[in-house]
Design an enzyme around this catalytic site. Structure first.
Site, PDB file in Angstrom:
ATOM      1  N   GLU A  21      36.196  37.488  19.282  1.00 31.23           N
ATOM      2  CA  GLU A  21      36.119  38.680  20.369  1.00 31.23           C
ATOM      3  C   GLU A  21      36.327  39.932  19.889  1.00 31.23           C
ATOM      4  O   GLU A  21      37.163  40.327  19.095  1.00 31.23           O
ATOM      5  CB  GLU A  21      36.904  38.181  21.700  1.00 31.23           C
ATOM      6  CG  GLU A  21      36.739  37.051  22.168  1.00 31.23           C
ATOM      7  CD  GLU A  21      37.663  36.997  23.536  1.00 31.23           C
ATOM      8  OE1 GLU A  21      38.233  37.965  23.775  1.00 31.23           O
ATOM      9  OE2 GLU A  21      37.724  35.744  24.313  1.00 31.23           O
ATOM     10  N   GLU A  23      31.400  39.831  34.051  1.00 31.79           N
ATOM     11  CA  GLU A  23      31.656  38.643  34.644  1.00 31.79           C
ATOM     12  C   GLU A  23      32.634  39.064  35.977  1.00 31.79           C
ATOM     13  O   GLU A  23      33.602  39.596  35.838  1.00 31.79           O
ATOM     14  CB  GLU A  23      32.801  37.815  33.917  1.00 31.79           C
ATOM     15  CG  GLU A  23      31.824  37.378  32.603  1.00 31.79           C
ATOM     16  CD  GLU A  23      32.903  36.769  31.607  1.00 31.79           C
ATOM     17  OE1 GLU A  23      33.197  35.650  31.928  1.00 31.79           O
ATOM     18  OE2 GLU A  23      33.424  37.362  30.765  1.00 31.79           O
ATOM     19  N   LYS A  72      36.429  37.876  37.013  1.00 29.77           N
ATOM     20  CA  LYS A  72      37.371  38.116  36.201  1.00 29.77           C
ATOM     21  C   LYS A  72      38.383  38.614  36.904  1.00 29.77           C
ATOM     22  O   LYS A  72      38.529  39.663  37.903  1.00 29.77           O
ATOM     23  CB  LYS A  72      37.066  39.441  35.035  1.00 29.77           C
ATOM     24  CG  LYS A  72      36.386  38.425  34.078  1.00 29.77           C
ATOM     25  CD  LYS A  72      37.247  37.834  32.848  1.00 29.77           C
ATOM     26  CE  LYS A  72      36.407  37.459  31.551  1.00 29.77           C
ATOM     27  NZ  LYS A  72      37.488  36.911  30.754  1.00 29.77           N
ATOM     28  N   GLU A 116      37.946  44.591  33.227  1.00 30.42           N
ATOM     29  CA  GLU A 116      38.113  43.273  32.642  1.00 30.42           C
ATOM     30  C   GLU A 116      36.646  42.637  32.933  1.00 30.42           C
ATOM     31  O   GLU A 116      36.219  41.798  32.258  1.00 30.42           O
ATOM     32  CB  GLU A 116      39.161  42.528  33.409  1.00 30.42           C
ATOM     33  CG  GLU A 116      40.478  42.675  33.060  1.00 30.42           C
ATOM     34  CD  GLU A 116      40.704  42.746  31.591  1.00 30.42           C
ATOM     35  OE1 GLU A 116      40.277  41.641  30.918  1.00 30.42           O
ATOM     36  OE2 GLU A 116      41.647  43.379  30.794  1.00 30.42           O
TER      37      GLU A 116
END
Length: 454
Positions: free
Chosen positions: A266, A330, A333, A339
């Site tokens: 990541e 997303e 999250k 985030e």
């Protein structure tokens, strides 16, 4: 220089360039902690249209694995931290392997399994459970004869490094020795990579924005021990991990772990955050990921040589594989606003900014498309179009009035889009472009304007 010496030098340089072309990979982490994402079938089209050849998912969802069958895209699948207690029992692992790996590993091209994720930062017992779980997964792979095809590891956060400057003095935090020592032994025994999640973005306050974004920066430095020059935070952090692995051998009876490959599972930059996250902008995210891809694929890591080599300053001959986090924003999250805003695409599959993945536009992997033959009778074309959009289950929404592929409003144009959609969804196999003789395979992308042929 004599002609013979020139020839030797040229061959040597050519071999290095060829070797480099085989190595570095840029993939994308496909997180799905959201309730507004497109279906896996549509994600297949998106990924293929951008020539993304490597994906990481965090589970073994059958819907995703089925959708990506026969696409040639390499997959890293995962086991959640919450599943680690169950994975202490071999029979549980064997059942999971039988149901979630064996039916898919060939057609979906599974090459790696991550067991847990950042287990040292969970605050529970995951760090104690991860290596035994990994051993059980390898046992299942060995019984199927797949231990050399699918590799097993676990991604750790950069937080396991207690000293990162200078990189050559990289050291793991001793409080994590209980997991790092058996982990390194496992990785060496099984020929598996050390996986780490790197986020230089979070080091901006300790450095500079330019140094983090791979831009020219006065923060560039020379390691006093190795005399290697570092022009960006990514290289500095990754080499600190590399040296920490090498330095760990002194606490393990002088075993040398320096030959273990390191993969960045990541890395990325956020495009949005709260008012406190002033560097979380679309432009900064674009710069980081664009420069990251260029850096990984060009062999431009800073060092004291002009030879084109892959890797980082300390790993200049090693393969450098990275996964950008993440494919989509997303919205589920947990935590601060930042985030959920690391995606390179919006949930509607539009790009936040343009990224050129390796080979995009040059068709290096033999990408093909299916279009309608302009020589086919209209009656045959209409029948084939009706079948593709009906029983064939092609997604023909884009060729409806008012949508991006309606114009030009011709039978050949509409049939071409529908044929290609069916063709791609069925693994781009030759038989999927027959349409009773009205379809033909082409090797030039037929996309135009806003009409994208996935």
């Amino acid at each position: 220089m004599g002609s013979r010496l020139k020839l030797v030098f040229a061959v040597s340089l050519l071999l290095q360039l060829v070797d480099f072309s085989r190595g570095n990979k840029v993939g994308v982490a496909y997180g799905r902690d959201a309730n507004n994402l497109p279906s896996p079938d549509r994600v297949v089209q998106l990924v293929q249209s951008h020539n993304i050849q490597h994906l990481r998912i965090y589970d073994t969802d059958p819907g995703v694995l089925n959708a990506f069958k026969n696409t040639g895209i390499e997959f890293t699948v995962g086991v959640h931290n919450s599943d680690l207690p169950a994975f202490q029992t071999q029979s549980n692992v064997d059942s999971w392997f039988r149901d979630r790996i064996l039916p898919y590993y060939q057609a979906t091209k599974i090459t790696q399994i991550t067991v847990g994720n950042e287990v040292t930062g969970t605050g529970d017992n995951s760090a104690n459970l991860v290596v035994p779980a990994m051993r059980n997964v390898v046992s299942a792979l060995k019984r199927a004869g797949l231990q050399d095809i699918i590799k097993v590891s676990t991604p750790l956060s950069f937080g396991v490094v207690s000293k990162a400057y200078p990189p050559s003095e990289g050291t793991f935090d001793s409080k994590f020795a209980f997991v790092l020592n058996p982990l390194l032994q496992f990785l060496r025994e099984n020929g598996s990579p050390f996986m780490v999640n790197l986020y230089p973005y979070f080091a901006i306050d300790d450095s500079s924005l330019e140094f983090v974004l791979f831009e020219p920066s006065p923060q560039a430095f020379v390691d006093p021990n190795t005399r290697l020059r570092y022009d960006n935070m990514f290289d500095a952090q990754l080499d600190a991990v590399h040296y920490a692995i090498r330095n760990q051998r002194f606490s393990l009876a002088d075993q040398n772990f320096g030959d273990i490959k390191t993969i960045v599972m990541e890395t990325g930059a956020p495009s949005r955050g709260s008012s406190r996250d002033r560097h979380a902008t679309i432009e900064n995210a674009r710069l980081y990921n664009t420069n990251l891809i260029r850096h990984v694929t060009s062999g431009s890591a800073s060092r004291t040589t002009t030879m084109p080599m892959s890797g980082t300053p300390a790993m200049h001959n090693g393969e450098l594989d990275v996964y950008i986090f993440s494919l989509f924003d997303e919205n589920l999250k947990q935590g601060p606003e930042i985030e959920g805003n690391w995606g390179i695409f919006h949930p509607d599959m539009t790009s936040k900014y343009n990224l050129n993945f390796p080979g995009k536009g040059t068709n290096p992997s033999g990408r093909s498309w299916c279009v309608a033959s302009s020589q086919a009778p209209n009656s045959d074309l209409q029948k084939a179009l009706d079948w593709a959009c009906g029983p064939g289950k092609a997604d023909c929404s884009a060729i409806q009035p008012g949508h991006q592929c309606f114009q030009p409003d011709t039978l050949v144009s509409h049939a071409s889009f529908a044929f290609n959609n069916y063709y791609q969804k069925n693994g781009a196999r030759a038989e999927a472009c027959s349409f009773s003789g009205t379809g033909k395979i082409v090797y030039t992308n037929p996309s135009y304007g806003k009409c994208i042929y996935f």
